[in-house]
Scaffold this active site. Structure first.
Site, PDB file in Angstrom:
ATOM      1  N   TYR A 144       0.863  -1.183   0.000  1.00  0.00           N
ATOM      2  CA  TYR A 144       0.000   0.000   0.000  1.00  0.00           C
ATOM      3  C   TYR A 144       0.895   1.226   0.000  1.00  0.00           C
ATOM      4  CZ  TYR A 144      -3.472   3.392   1.761  1.00  0.00           C
ATOM      5  OH  TYR A 144      -4.296   4.475   1.937  1.00  0.00           O
ATOM      6  N   ASP A 239       9.301   2.926  -0.355  1.00  0.00           N
ATOM      7  CA  ASP A 239       8.263   3.562   0.456  1.00  0.00           C
ATOM      8  C   ASP A 239       8.568   3.208   1.914  1.00  0.00           C
ATOM      9  OD1 ASP A 239       6.055   4.231   1.934  1.00  0.00           O
ATOM     10  OD2 ASP A 239       4.589   3.521   0.472  1.00  0.00           O
ATOM     11  N   LYS A 267       4.691   9.519   8.786  1.00  0.00           N
ATOM     12  CA  LYS A 267       4.467   8.978  10.135  1.00  0.00           C
ATOM     13  C   LYS A 267       5.450   9.520  11.184  1.00  0.00           C
ATOM     14  CE  LYS A 267       2.005   4.916   8.403  1.00  0.00           C
ATOM     15  NZ  LYS A 267       0.597   4.974   8.712  1.00  0.00           N
TER      16      LYS A 267
END
Ligand code: HOZ
Length: 424
Positions: A144, A239, A267
């Site tokens: 994702y 990623d 994050k």
């Protein structure tokens, strides 16, 4: 456990907010019941609107590596609020965090701050397409990369949880430019290059897949991707929105010693506030506007509050012993969970990288989405519900990773392990 307040809020919210939530996985659709609506958090703990207390292993899906309410982060935030919450002008703080990021993450020679991981990945994809003059992107089944149109193709995480790894609304002509290979399968990846030898702009990969639980790369996989990219003039994008600054000071690239061309982050670098970043080779990043002509912008990008919380968080993470302590508690927890399941005669496997991990109800190692899907999902849901009853808040999906923070001390790990024992 009473959830009267949560139920009342959720019921009203469903008439005003799609599904009652602002991000799908929060709705508890795949585990049933009402999501506890959280009111406050401190250290490793959170409390809901009804006053129930939980050990938090969601940690906002990763950002809160220092736990809730870290005093130093709060202080940095208070002082930033006093100075001004947003300017739409460059600030000194943006330089400070850029210096920290470039110092810790060696392949990042230049960095651009954005507001989320999604923005980071879609900007990196645009840059890769512009820099190579090519159209296609390779991603991996179950990975994702946020909800940008190019990435909602056999995506993991929320979509997978809801049984919809593809999304209506993504134009077919765009989705066709996203090629999907099996994670950890170099042959499959290589076959995509054979089919489209001159049109693959980038491979984007979670170097440790964290949106189908936690699936580490098999030895040679990431190096194989690097080699394929090198021999085809394709860019390699890591990623590291989940793994960046979480699994090591320099993210997973530091551990695997493979150098990607671009890295996406998010994050942890916001210390609990909304942020994202992408960076990498200077020649590539200099193509971003206004240094170059690849356009990407944002009113709140480099927001002073997010930058202040992120900078303080990175500073704390740079102190000696922080990652070692995280590793120690995560290791104790992972081993303890497997032992507890074994004592109850139940198959279980915890896959882990540093302080992020996932429990699969199987006794075989899990290397890709097919193997994730073959694990015992019904029993996992039963386990999740029982853990919730015993005061442990896990992500409400077998496809989401669990997190520990520096506040999850020995006593907290013991409390989680006791809950595991009582849940079986
Ligand atoms: N699964 C997302 C990234 N790991 C975060 C949770 C969400 O989608 O809200």
């Amino acid at each position: 456990m009473r959830l009267d307040q949560s139920e009342a809020i959720f019921s009203r919210a469903q008439s005003l907010i799609p599904g009652g939530v602002n991000s799908p996985v929060r709705a508890y659709s795949s585990v049933g019941g009402t999501p506890p609506h959280l009111k406050n958090g401190q250290g490793p703990l959170v409390w809901d609107e009804d006053g129930n207390e939980y050990v938090d292993m969601v940690l906002s899906y990763g950002p809160l590596i220092l736990g809730h309410g870290n005093e130093e982060v709060k202080e940095a935030l208070h002082s930033a609020v006093e100075s001004g919450t947003t300017f739409g002008a460059p600030t000194r703080g943006e330089l400070t965090i850029a210096e920290l990021i470039c110092e810790r993450v060696a392949p990042v020679e230049m960095v651009r701050l954005v507001n989320s991981g999604t923005e980071a990945t879609l900007s990196a994809a645009r840059l890769a397409r512009a820099a190579t003059g090519r159209n296609r992107i390779i991603k991996f089944n179950g990975c994702y990369h946020g909800h940008g149109d190019s990435f909602l193709v056999r995506a993991g995480s929320g979509g997978l949880t809801l049984g919809a790894p593809d999304s209506p609304g993504v134009p077919k002509s765009l989705a066709e430019l996203t090629l999907v290979a099996e994670y950890n399968d170099l042959e499959d990846t290589s076959s995509l290059f054979k089919a489209h030898p001159d049109d693959i702009a980038a491979i984007i990969v979670e170097p440790v897949a964290g949106n189908m639980g936690l699936v580490p790369p098999v030895p040679g996989f990431l190096q194989g991707l690097r080699d394929l990219c090198d021999s085809h003039g394709t860019l390699l994008i890591f990623d590291e929105v989940m793994t960046g600054f979480r699994v090591a000071a320099g993210g997973y690239q530091e551990i695997c010693k493979i150098t990607p061309d671009l890295i996406c982050m998010g994050k942890v670098i916001g210390g609990g506030l909304p942020i994202g970043a992408y960076g990498g080779r200077r020649d590539l990043m200099n193509q971003i506007s206004p240094a170059g002509d690849v356009y990407q912008a944002g009113t709140l990008s480099g927001n002073p509050l997010a930058v202040a919380a992120g900078t303080k968080t990175l500073e704390i993470l740079g102190r000696p012993g922080v990652y070692e302590a995280l590793e120690e508690s995560a290791q104790r927890l992972a081993v303890g969970i497997e032992k507890t399941f074994a004592r109850h005669g139940r198959p279980a496997r915890v896959q882990r990288q540093g302080s992020m991990m996932c429990l699969y109800l199987t006794d075989a190692p899990v290397h890709n989405l097919d193997e994730v899907s073959a694990t015992d999902r019904d029993s996992w849901i039963g386990f999740f519900r029982s853990m919730l009853e015993h005061g442990i808040l896990l992500p409400p999906s077998p496809y989401e990773a669990w997190f520990l923070s520096t506040e999850h001390d020995d006593a907290t790990v013991t409390r989680i392990l006791e809950a595991v024992d009582r849940s079986l």
